[in-house]
Write a protein that holds these residues in place. Structure first.
Motif, PDB file in Angstrom:
ATOM      1  N   MET A 149       5.585   9.693  -7.112  1.00 15.20           N
ATOM      2  CA  MET A 149       6.887   9.927  -7.738  1.00 15.20           C
ATOM      3  C   MET A 149       6.806   9.890  -9.261  1.00 15.20           C
ATOM      4  SD  MET A 149       9.297   7.824  -5.095  1.00 15.20           S
ATOM      5  CE  MET A 149      10.853   8.191  -5.850  1.00 15.20           C
ATOM      6  N   ALA A 150       5.821   9.216  -9.816  1.00 12.97           N
ATOM      7  CA  ALA A 150       5.676   9.133 -11.271  1.00 12.97           C
ATOM      8  C   ALA A 150       4.826  10.257 -11.845  1.00 12.97           C
ATOM      9  CB  ALA A 150       5.075   7.781 -11.652  1.00 12.97           C
ATOM     10  N   THR A 151       4.268  11.119 -11.005  1.00 16.13           N
ATOM     11  CA  THR A 151       3.390  12.186 -11.474  1.00 16.13           C
ATOM     12  C   THR A 151       4.074  13.130 -12.475  1.00 16.13           C
ATOM     13  OG1 THR A 151       2.032  12.080  -9.493  1.00 16.13           O
ATOM     14  CG2 THR A 151       1.948  14.128 -10.739  1.00 16.13           C
ATOM     15  N   PRO A 152       5.300  13.600 -12.239  1.00 16.75           N
ATOM     16  CA  PRO A 152       5.914  14.497 -13.237  1.00 16.75           C
ATOM     17  C   PRO A 152       6.063  13.846 -14.612  1.00 16.75           C
ATOM     18  CG  PRO A 152       7.122  14.613 -11.169  1.00 16.75           C
ATOM     19  CD  PRO A 152       6.138  13.503 -11.031  1.00 16.75           C
ATOM     20  N   GLU A 153       6.424  12.579 -14.657  1.00 13.63           N
ATOM     21  CA  GLU A 153       6.568  11.890 -15.949  1.00 13.63           C
ATOM     22  C   GLU A 153       5.218  11.769 -16.652  1.00 13.63           C
ATOM     23  OE1 GLU A 153       8.034  10.210 -19.255  1.00 13.63           O
ATOM     24  OE2 GLU A 153       9.170  11.145 -17.641  1.00 13.63           O
ATOM     25  N   ARG A 154       4.166  11.472 -15.895  1.00  9.47           N
ATOM     26  CA  ARG A 154       2.833  11.397 -16.500  1.00  9.47           C
ATOM     27  C   ARG A 154       2.426  12.745 -17.070  1.00  9.47           C
ATOM     28  NH1 ARG A 154       1.536   8.765 -11.905  1.00  9.47           N
ATOM     29  NH2 ARG A 154       0.329  10.510 -11.140  1.00  9.47           N
ATOM     30  N   LYS A 155       2.730  13.825 -16.349  1.00 12.53           N
ATOM     31  CA  LYS A 155       2.387  15.159 -16.831  1.00 12.53           C
ATOM     32  C   LYS A 155       3.160  15.505 -18.099  1.00 12.53           C
ATOM     33  CE  LYS A 155       0.806  17.298 -12.586  1.00 12.53           C
ATOM     34  NZ  LYS A 155       1.005  18.395 -11.627  1.00 12.53           N
ATOM     35  N   ARG A 156       4.451  15.116 -18.169  1.00 14.76           N
ATOM     36  CA  ARG A 156       5.243  15.377 -19.373  1.00 14.76           C
ATOM     37  C   ARG A 156       4.678  14.627 -20.573  1.00 14.76           C
ATOM     38  NH1 ARG A 156       9.732  15.666 -15.881  1.00 14.76           N
ATOM     39  NH2 ARG A 156       9.971  13.406 -15.881  1.00 14.76           N
ATOM     40  N   ARG A 157       4.307  13.349 -20.365  1.00 16.63           N
ATOM     41  CA  ARG A 157       3.743  12.568 -21.473  1.00 16.63           C
ATOM     42  C   ARG A 157       2.414  13.147 -21.930  1.00 16.63           C
ATOM     43  NH1 ARG A 157       3.317   6.827 -19.413  1.00 16.63           N
ATOM     44  NH2 ARG A 157       3.884   7.751 -17.454  1.00 16.63           N
ATOM     45  N   LEU A 158       1.564  13.574 -20.982  1.00 23.52           N
ATOM     46  CA  LEU A 158       0.272  14.159 -21.326  1.00 23.52           C
ATOM     47  C   LEU A 158       0.464  15.462 -22.107  1.00 23.52           C
ATOM     48  CD1 LEU A 158      -2.809  14.044 -21.054  1.00 23.52           C
ATOM     49  CD2 LEU A 158      -2.576  15.286 -18.905  1.00 23.52           C
ATOM     50  N   LYS A 159       1.405  16.287 -21.675  1.00 23.30           N
ATOM     51  CA  LYS A 159       1.676  17.544 -22.372  1.00 23.30           C
ATOM     52  C   LYS A 159       2.197  17.289 -23.784  1.00 23.30           C
ATOM     53  CE  LYS A 159       4.268  21.824 -21.990  1.00 23.30           C
ATOM     54  NZ  LYS A 159       5.260  22.583 -21.232  1.00 23.30           N
ATOM     55  N   ALA A 160       3.102  16.319 -23.934  1.00 22.61           N
ATOM     56  CA  ALA A 160       3.641  15.994 -25.257  1.00 22.61           C
ATOM     57  C   ALA A 160       2.544  15.475 -26.167  1.00 22.61           C
ATOM     58  CB  ALA A 160       4.758  14.965 -25.126  1.00 22.61           C
ATOM     59  N   ARG A 161       1.646  14.642 -25.642  1.00 22.71           N
ATOM     60  CA  ARG A 161       0.550  14.117 -26.458  1.00 22.71           C
ATOM     61  C   ARG A 161      -0.383  15.238 -26.887  1.00 22.71           C
ATOM     62  NH1 ARG A 161      -3.288   9.774 -23.829  1.00 22.71           N
ATOM     63  NH2 ARG A 161      -3.523  11.553 -22.480  1.00 22.71           N
ATOM     64  N   ARG A 162      -0.689  16.154 -25.966  1.00 25.88           N
ATOM     65  CA  ARG A 162      -1.565  17.279 -26.319  1.00 25.88           C
ATOM     66  C   ARG A 162      -0.928  18.169 -27.373  1.00 25.88           C
ATOM     67  NH1 ARG A 162      -3.863  19.070 -20.392  1.00 25.88           N
ATOM     68  NH2 ARG A 162      -5.356  17.371 -20.180  1.00 25.88           N
ATOM     69  N   GLU A 163       0.385  18.418 -27.250  1.00 26.84           N
ATOM     70  CA  GLU A 163       1.069  19.241 -28.246  1.00 26.84           C
ATOM     71  C   GLU A 163       1.069  18.560 -29.610  1.00 26.84           C
ATOM     72  OE1 GLU A 163       4.920  20.076 -26.638  1.00 26.84           O
ATOM     73  OE2 GLU A 163       4.155  21.599 -25.268  1.00 26.84           O
ATOM     74  N   ALA A 164       1.270  17.243 -29.637  1.00 24.97           N
ATOM     75  CA  ALA A 164       1.245  16.513 -30.905  1.00 24.97           C
ATOM     76  C   ALA A 164      -0.140  16.573 -31.537  1.00 24.97           C
ATOM     77  CB  ALA A 164       1.671  15.069 -30.694  1.00 24.97           C
ATOM     78  N   GLU A 165      -1.171  16.423 -30.726  1.00 24.08           N
ATOM     79  CA  GLU A 165      -2.537  16.516 -31.244  1.00 24.08           C
ATOM     80  C   GLU A 165      -2.819  17.926 -31.775  1.00 24.08           C
ATOM     81  OE1 GLU A 165      -5.002  15.303 -28.000  1.00 24.08           O
ATOM     82  OE2 GLU A 165      -4.607  13.171 -28.317  1.00 24.08           O
ATOM     83  N   GLN A 166      -2.318  18.957 -31.058  1.00 23.65           N
ATOM     84  CA  GLN A 166      -2.534  20.335 -31.501  1.00 23.65           C
ATOM     85  C   GLN A 166      -1.816  20.590 -32.822  1.00 23.65           C
ATOM     86  OE1 GLN A 166      -4.533  22.653 -30.034  1.00 23.65           O
ATOM     87  NE2 GLN A 166      -4.124  23.982 -31.782  1.00 23.65           N
ATOM     88  N   GLN A 167      -0.589  20.084 -32.962  1.00 25.88           N
ATOM     89  CA  GLN A 167       0.149  20.260 -34.213  1.00 25.88           C
ATOM     90  C   GLN A 167      -0.548  19.545 -35.364  1.00 25.88           C
ATOM     91  OE1 GLN A 167       4.089  18.918 -33.343  1.00 25.88           O
ATOM     92  NE2 GLN A 167       4.671  20.809 -32.296  1.00 25.88           N
ATOM     93  N   LEU A 213       0.827  -1.216   0.000  1.00 21.98           N
ATOM     94  CA  LEU A 213       0.000   0.000   0.000  1.00 21.98           C
ATOM     95  C   LEU A 213       0.861   1.266   0.000  1.00 21.98           C
ATOM     96  CD1 LEU A 213      -2.895   1.035  -0.008  1.00 21.98           C
ATOM     97  CD2 LEU A 213      -2.820   1.003   2.482  1.00 21.98           C
ATOM     98  N   PRO A 214       1.814   1.421   0.930  1.00 22.45           N
ATOM     99  CA  PRO A 214       2.651   2.628   0.873  1.00 22.45           C
ATOM    100  C   PRO A 214       3.507   2.710  -0.391  1.00 22.45           C
ATOM    101  CG  PRO A 214       2.847   1.601   3.020  1.00 22.45           C
ATOM    102  CD  PRO A 214       2.085   0.657   2.151  1.00 22.45           C
ATOM    103  N   MET A 215       4.013   1.566  -0.868  1.00 25.66           N
ATOM    104  CA  MET A 215       4.822   1.602  -2.096  1.00 25.66           C
ATOM    105  C   MET A 215       3.983   2.048  -3.285  1.00 25.66           C
ATOM    106  SD  MET A 215       7.534  -1.552  -2.066  1.00 25.66           S
ATOM    107  CE  MET A 215       6.331  -2.837  -1.905  1.00 25.66           C
ATOM    108  N   ALA A 216       2.740   1.621  -3.354  1.00 27.48           N
ATOM    109  CA  ALA A 216       1.872   2.032  -4.455  1.00 27.48           C
ATOM    110  C   ALA A 216       1.621   3.543  -4.409  1.00 27.48           C
ATOM    111  CB  ALA A 216       0.555   1.273  -4.398  1.00 27.48           C
ATOM    112  N   ILE A 217       1.388   4.072  -3.237  1.00 27.45           N
ATOM    113  CA  ILE A 217       1.129   5.508  -3.102  1.00 27.45           C
ATOM    114  C   ILE A 217       2.374   6.315  -3.456  1.00 27.45           C
ATOM    115  CG2 ILE A 217       0.580   7.341  -1.443  1.00 27.45           C
ATOM    116  CD1 ILE A 217      -1.222   5.250  -0.027  1.00 27.45           C
ATOM    117  N   VAL A 218       3.518   5.926  -2.911  1.00 27.73           N
ATOM    118  CA  VAL A 218       4.759   6.650  -3.180  1.00 27.73           C
ATOM    119  C   VAL A 218       5.134   6.536  -4.661  1.00 27.73           C
ATOM    120  CG1 VAL A 218       7.247   6.689  -2.709  1.00 27.73           C
ATOM    121  CG2 VAL A 218       5.632   6.507  -0.830  1.00 27.73           C
ATOM    122  N   GLY A 219       4.982   5.367  -5.241  1.00 26.75           N
ATOM    123  CA  GLY A 219       5.277   5.192  -6.666  1.00 26.75           C
ATOM    124  C   GLY A 219       4.382   6.061  -7.535  1.00 26.75           C
TER     125      GLY A 219
END
Length: 119
Positions: A49-67, A40-46
């Protein structure tokens, strides 16, 4: 990031084994210890900790869709030709052979290669 999770996994696994192998403990206690102190704690911490990478991927996908959307909104290219009577605009694809050409691996097995016919 993963080093912390692996270390915590090891510590909680050892805690669960100690709980299960203790004469006063039980296997169920070891499982509960591992789940509540480990998974349970490992799942929450993981997840955190992965939130910035998810945000980068989401931003890149949105930019690709916009282009892609911006590219679809541009008018098609045209060729302009000056003549004595005026200017003629033709689509940039005019003059290209409209016969589709398929790579060999995309061609059906029973199809033959197109042959050229000379007039």
């Amino acid at each position: 990031m993963y080093l912390i999770l692996i270390a915590w996994f090891y510590v909680t696994l050892m805690m669960a084994i100690a709980e299960a192998s203790n004469p006063v403990g039980s296997v169920l206690g070891g499982i509960v210890t591992f789940v509540l102190y480990g998974l349970l704690p490992m799942a929450i911490v993981g997840y955190i900790m992965a939130t910035p990478e998810r945000k980068r991927r989401l931003k890149a996908r949105r930019e690709a869709e916009q282009q892609a959307w911006d590219a679809a909104q541009e008018p098609p290219a045209t060729n302009t030709k000056s003549t004595p009577t005026g200017t003629i605009e033709t689509p940039a694809t005019a003059g290209i052979d409209s016969t589709p050409v398929f790579p060999a691996e995309a061609r059906p097995a029973n199809a033959t290669a197109p042959t050229e016919q000379h007039p």
